[in-house]
Design a protein around this motif. Structure first.
Motif, PDB file in Angstrom:
ATOM      1  N   ARG A  20       0.980  -1.396  -0.080  1.00  0.00           N
ATOM      2  CA  ARG A  20       0.078  -0.037   0.048  1.00  0.00           C
ATOM      3  C   ARG A  20       1.022   1.273  -0.043  1.00  0.00           C
ATOM      4  O   ARG A  20       0.498   2.080  -0.565  1.00  0.00           O
ATOM      5  CB  ARG A  20      -0.803   0.105   1.268  1.00  0.00           C
ATOM      6  CG  ARG A  20      -1.935   1.188   1.439  1.00  0.00           C
ATOM      7  CD  ARG A  20      -3.036   1.269   0.243  1.00  0.00           C
ATOM      8  NE  ARG A  20      -3.620   2.199   0.437  1.00  0.00           N
ATOM      9  CZ  ARG A  20      -4.132   2.949  -0.731  1.00  0.00           C
ATOM     10  NH1 ARG A  20      -3.899   2.885  -1.846  1.00  0.00           N
ATOM     11  NH2 ARG A  20      -4.810   4.170  -0.593  1.00  0.00           N
ATOM     12  N   GLN A  23       1.884   1.676  -3.306  1.00  0.00           N
ATOM     13  CA  GLN A  23       1.182   2.456  -4.117  1.00  0.00           C
ATOM     14  C   GLN A  23       0.818   3.892  -4.028  1.00  0.00           C
ATOM     15  O   GLN A  23       0.737   4.608  -4.872  1.00  0.00           O
ATOM     16  CB  GLN A  23      -0.299   1.717  -3.883  1.00  0.00           C
ATOM     17  CG  GLN A  23      -0.312   0.274  -4.490  1.00  0.00           C
ATOM     18  CD  GLN A  23      -1.522  -0.398  -3.993  1.00  0.00           C
ATOM     19  OE1 GLN A  23      -2.303  -0.040  -3.183  1.00  0.00           O
ATOM     20  NE2 GLN A  23      -1.864  -1.540  -4.616  1.00  0.00           N
ATOM     21  N   LEU A  24       0.844   4.264  -2.699  1.00  0.00           N
ATOM     22  CA  LEU A  24       0.778   5.704  -2.383  1.00  0.00           C
ATOM     23  C   LEU A  24       1.667   6.543  -2.773  1.00  0.00           C
ATOM     24  O   LEU A  24       1.426   7.803  -3.423  1.00  0.00           O
ATOM     25  CB  LEU A  24       0.542   5.829  -0.672  1.00  0.00           C
ATOM     26  CG  LEU A  24      -0.827   5.255  -0.102  1.00  0.00           C
ATOM     27  CD1 LEU A  24      -0.741   5.361   1.239  1.00  0.00           C
ATOM     28  CD2 LEU A  24      -1.948   6.193  -0.749  1.00  0.00           C
ATOM     29  N   GLU A  27       1.277   7.071  -6.487  1.00  0.00           N
ATOM     30  CA  GLU A  27      -0.020   8.059  -6.745  1.00  0.00           C
ATOM     31  C   GLU A  27       0.523   9.602  -6.378  1.00  0.00           C
ATOM     32  O   GLU A  27       0.195  10.689  -6.997  1.00  0.00           O
ATOM     33  CB  GLU A  27      -1.128   7.643  -5.754  1.00  0.00           C
ATOM     34  CG  GLU A  27      -2.436   8.655  -6.063  1.00  0.00           C
ATOM     35  CD  GLU A  27      -3.335   8.108  -5.130  1.00  0.00           C
ATOM     36  OE1 GLU A  27      -4.424   9.038  -5.246  1.00  0.00           O
ATOM     37  OE2 GLU A  27      -3.576   7.205  -4.427  1.00  0.00           O
ATOM     38  N   LYS A  28       1.416   9.527  -5.240  1.00  0.00           N
ATOM     39  CA  LYS A  28       1.891  10.978  -4.815  1.00  0.00           C
ATOM     40  C   LYS A  28       2.828  11.571  -6.048  1.00  0.00           C
ATOM     41  O   LYS A  28       2.799  12.684  -6.504  1.00  0.00           O
ATOM     42  CB  LYS A  28       2.622  10.729  -3.754  1.00  0.00           C
ATOM     43  CG  LYS A  28       3.227  12.097  -3.352  1.00  0.00           C
ATOM     44  CD  LYS A  28       4.042  12.025  -1.968  1.00  0.00           C
ATOM     45  CE  LYS A  28       4.798  13.289  -1.641  1.00  0.00           C
ATOM     46  NZ  LYS A  28       5.441  13.208  -0.275  1.00  0.00           N
TER      47      LYS A  28
END
Length: 76
Positions: A20, A23-24, A27-28
């Motif tokens: 996770r 993934q973050l 995305e950032k």
């Protein structure tokens, strides 16, 4: 045996957290890149149709136009 099950559970939970977090981070990075694009677009001068100086003066005067039916009686 409960100790091994608990370790497996902790291991899988830690791996899920790591996934996770990756993934973050991805995305950032996408959001930061998009933000930079928007900031570049914001610095561009807005497209304006070419106007004559007379048209510009008329717009400016219209913004600050006073009432035509009132006149000053005296000036102090």
């Amino acid at each position: 045996m409960p100790d091994i099950t608990n370790r497996d559970h902790l291991s899988s939970e830690l791996e899920a957290i790591n996934i996770r977090l990756r993934q973050l981070d991805a995305e950032k990075q996408k959001l930061l890149a998009h933000k930079q694009e928007l900031l570049k677009q914001q610095n561009l001068p807005p497209p304006t149709p070419s106007m004559t100086p007379e048209q510009k003066i008329a717009i400016f005067a219209g913004l600050f136009k006073g009432r035509a039916d009132i006149y000053a009686i005296r000036w102090e």
